[in-house]
Design a protein around this motif. Structure first.
Motif, PDB file in Angstrom:
ATOM      1  N   VAL A  94       0.861  -1.187   0.000  1.00 33.98           N
ATOM      2  CA  VAL A  94       0.000   0.000   0.000  1.00 33.98           C
ATOM      3  C   VAL A  94       0.893   1.232   0.000  1.00 33.98           C
ATOM      4  O   VAL A  94       1.823   1.342   0.798  1.00 33.98           O
ATOM      5  CB  VAL A  94      -0.923   0.015   1.240  1.00 33.98           C
ATOM      6  CG1 VAL A  94      -1.769   1.270   1.259  1.00 33.98           C
ATOM      7  CG2 VAL A  94      -1.795  -1.228   1.272  1.00 33.98           C
ATOM      8  N   VAL A  95       0.590   2.170  -0.897  1.00 31.50           N
ATOM      9  CA  VAL A  95       1.364   3.409  -0.991  1.00 31.50           C
ATOM     10  C   VAL A  95       1.032   4.269   0.219  1.00 31.50           C
ATOM     11  O   VAL A  95      -0.124   4.606   0.471  1.00 31.50           O
ATOM     12  CB  VAL A  95       1.046   4.169  -2.307  1.00 31.50           C
ATOM     13  CG1 VAL A  95       1.797   5.493  -2.353  1.00 31.50           C
ATOM     14  CG2 VAL A  95       1.373   3.308  -3.516  1.00 31.50           C
ATOM     15  N   MET A  96       2.050   4.627   0.993  1.00 38.61           N
ATOM     16  CA  MET A  96       1.867   5.456   2.179  1.00 38.61           C
ATOM     17  C   MET A  96       2.230   6.912   1.897  1.00 38.61           C
ATOM     18  O   MET A  96       1.685   7.818   2.490  1.00 38.61           O
ATOM     19  CB  MET A  96       2.731   4.931   3.339  1.00 38.61           C
ATOM     20  CG  MET A  96       2.401   3.501   3.738  1.00 38.61           C
ATOM     21  SD  MET A  96       0.676   3.238   4.156  1.00 38.61           S
ATOM     22  CE  MET A  96       0.547   4.089   5.695  1.00 38.61           C
ATOM     23  N   GLU A  97       3.194   7.128   1.024  1.00 34.83           N
ATOM     24  CA  GLU A  97       3.602   8.462   0.586  1.00 34.83           C
ATOM     25  C   GLU A  97       3.603   8.410  -0.932  1.00 34.83           C
ATOM     26  O   GLU A  97       4.234   7.540  -1.524  1.00 34.83           O
ATOM     27  CB  GLU A  97       5.010   8.769   1.118  1.00 34.83           C
ATOM     28  CG  GLU A  97       5.534  10.122   0.729  1.00 34.83           C
ATOM     29  CD  GLU A  97       6.988  10.297   1.194  1.00 34.83           C
ATOM     30  OE1 GLU A  97       7.757  10.914   0.428  1.00 34.83           O
ATOM     31  OE2 GLU A  97       7.333   9.820   2.277  1.00 34.83           O
ATOM     32  N   HIS A 103      10.435  10.788  -8.689  1.00 33.79           N
ATOM     33  CA  HIS A 103      10.730  10.809  -7.255  1.00 33.79           C
ATOM     34  C   HIS A 103      10.154   9.559  -6.619  1.00 33.79           C
ATOM     35  O   HIS A 103       9.178   8.995  -7.087  1.00 33.79           O
ATOM     36  CB  HIS A 103      10.139  12.047  -6.571  1.00 33.79           C
ATOM     37  CG  HIS A 103      10.705  13.327  -7.083  1.00 33.79           C
ATOM     38  ND1 HIS A 103      12.015  13.689  -6.907  1.00 33.79           N
ATOM     39  CD2 HIS A 103      10.130  14.341  -7.784  1.00 33.79           C
ATOM     40  CE1 HIS A 103      12.226  14.859  -7.462  1.00 33.79           C
ATOM     41  NE2 HIS A 103      11.093  15.277  -8.015  1.00 33.79           N
ATOM     42  N   GLY A 104      10.742   9.182  -5.542  1.00 33.04           N
ATOM     43  CA  GLY A 104      10.263   8.013  -4.832  1.00 33.04           C
ATOM     44  C   GLY A 104       9.267   8.379  -3.763  1.00 33.04           C
ATOM     45  O   GLY A 104       8.989   9.548  -3.510  1.00 33.04           O
ATOM     46  N   SER A 120       4.885   2.376 -13.107  1.00 33.92           N
ATOM     47  CA  SER A 120       3.676   2.647 -13.896  1.00 33.92           C
ATOM     48  C   SER A 120       3.155   4.066 -13.680  1.00 33.92           C
ATOM     49  O   SER A 120       1.966   4.285 -13.549  1.00 33.92           O
ATOM     50  CB  SER A 120       2.599   1.622 -13.563  1.00 33.92           C
ATOM     51  OG  SER A 120       2.299   1.635 -12.186  1.00 33.92           O
ATOM     52  N   GLY A 121       4.054   5.038 -13.602  1.00 31.64           N
ATOM     53  CA  GLY A 121       3.638   6.427 -13.465  1.00 31.64           C
ATOM     54  C   GLY A 121       3.370   6.815 -12.026  1.00 31.64           C
ATOM     55  O   GLY A 121       3.587   6.041 -11.103  1.00 31.64           O
ATOM     56  N   PRO A 122       2.862   8.035 -11.814  1.00 21.65           N
ATOM     57  CA  PRO A 122       2.580   8.513 -10.464  1.00 21.65           C
ATOM     58  C   PRO A 122       1.520   7.647  -9.776  1.00 21.65           C
ATOM     59  O   PRO A 122       0.565   7.208 -10.410  1.00 21.65           O
ATOM     60  CB  PRO A 122       2.060   9.931 -10.677  1.00 21.65           C
ATOM     61  CG  PRO A 122       2.387  10.287 -12.080  1.00 21.65           C
ATOM     62  CD  PRO A 122       2.562   9.032 -12.838  1.00 21.65           C
ATOM     63  N   LEU A 123       1.700   7.431  -8.484  1.00 18.14           N
ATOM     64  CA  LEU A 123       0.753   6.640  -7.708  1.00 18.14           C
ATOM     65  C   LEU A 123       0.343   7.429  -6.471  1.00 18.14           C
ATOM     66  O   LEU A 123       1.201   7.870  -5.705  1.00 18.14           O
ATOM     67  CB  LEU A 123       1.375   5.310  -7.280  1.00 18.14           C
ATOM     68  CG  LEU A 123       1.763   4.346  -8.408  1.00 18.14           C
ATOM     69  CD1 LEU A 123       2.604   3.210  -7.872  1.00 18.14           C
ATOM     70  CD2 LEU A 123       0.521   3.815  -9.078  1.00 18.14           C
ATOM     71  N   LYS A 159      19.166   6.441 -14.589  1.00 20.28           N
ATOM     72  CA  LYS A 159      19.111   7.896 -14.644  1.00 20.28           C
ATOM     73  C   LYS A 159      18.130   8.401 -13.598  1.00 20.28           C
ATOM     74  O   LYS A 159      18.419   9.320 -12.853  1.00 20.28           O
ATOM     75  CB  LYS A 159      18.697   8.361 -16.040  1.00 20.28           C
ATOM     76  CG  LYS A 159      18.655   9.867 -16.166  1.00 20.28           C
ATOM     77  CD  LYS A 159      18.192  10.265 -17.559  1.00 20.28           C
ATOM     78  CE  LYS A 159      18.000  11.763 -17.579  1.00 20.28           C
ATOM     79  NZ  LYS A 159      16.816  12.159 -18.271  1.00 20.28           N
ATOM     80  N   LYS A 160      16.957   7.776 -13.506  1.00 18.36           N
ATOM     81  CA  LYS A 160      15.956   8.214 -12.530  1.00 18.36           C
ATOM     82  C   LYS A 160      16.449   7.985 -11.108  1.00 18.36           C
ATOM     83  O   LYS A 160      16.152   8.753 -10.213  1.00 18.36           O
ATOM     84  CB  LYS A 160      14.638   7.467 -12.753  1.00 18.36           C
ATOM     85  CG  LYS A 160      13.852   8.004 -13.911  1.00 18.36           C
ATOM     86  CD  LYS A 160      12.494   7.384 -13.890  1.00 18.36           C
ATOM     87  CE  LYS A 160      11.547   8.204 -14.705  1.00 18.36           C
ATOM     88  NZ  LYS A 160      10.177   7.790 -14.522  1.00 18.36           N
TER      89      LYS A 160
END
Length: 166
Positions: A94-97, A103-104, A120-123, A159-160
């Motif tokens: 689960v994405v918490m931040e 950016h991570g 898969s892009g921004p979450l 690079k990212k």
């Protein structure tokens, strides 16, 4: 009654076999087999040096081969149990931040917080994701519906990685 060498070796084999039943580890079993072979060699008339050589060689060979013997016979149908980081691959987190482009962010998996990057892009925060790969202490995640998409190319990913956080 006169005790001969083959009888002494046979007694040693029986004692070592009995110890194997009492102890664990499959060490004295191989010594018992070596003593049994030395008993046969003594019965065939070989000298003490030859008996000791046969005892040593048979015991050492069986001891050295025991891992292979047990793995091939007893463990052939065993399932490899994944533990630690290896067990996280393919699991849901689960994405918490929020994970922004370039950016991570942070995800929670198995009750722990991990730094993560999105494939898969921004979450947004609260979204469920699947762990696709692990690099050091970073998880690469994607939306479950996007797990069939092509992953970032290795050069682009490097690079990212170097753009902001490690």
């Amino acid at each position: 009654m006169d005790t001969t060498a083959w009888q002494l070796w046979l007694i040693a084999a029986i004692v070592l076999g009995a110890l194997e039943i009492k102890l664990s580890g499959f060490v004295t079993l191989w010594l018992a087999m070596g003593a049994l072979m030395a008993s046969l060699m003594a019965g065939a008339g070989l000298g003490l040096n030859s008996q000791l050589l046969v005892f040593t060689l048979v015991s050492a060979a069986l001891f050295g081969a025991s891992r292979t013997i047990f793995k091939n016979i007893f463990m052939r149908d065993a399932v490899h149990l994944k533990t630690g980081v290896e067990a996280m691959l393919g699991q849901e987190a689960v994405v918490m931040e929020a994970l922004a482009e370039g950016h991570g962010g942070t995800v929670r998996i198995n009750g722990e917080l991990w730094m993560a990057r999105s494939l898969s892009g921004p979450l947004p925060e609260g979204e469920r994701v699947t762990v696709e790969q692990i690099e050091g202490l970073k998880l690469w995640v994607r939306r479950p519906s996007a797990s069939n998409e092509v992953a970032l190319q290795p050069a682009r990913r490097k690079k990212k990685e170097n753009e902001g956080w490690d």
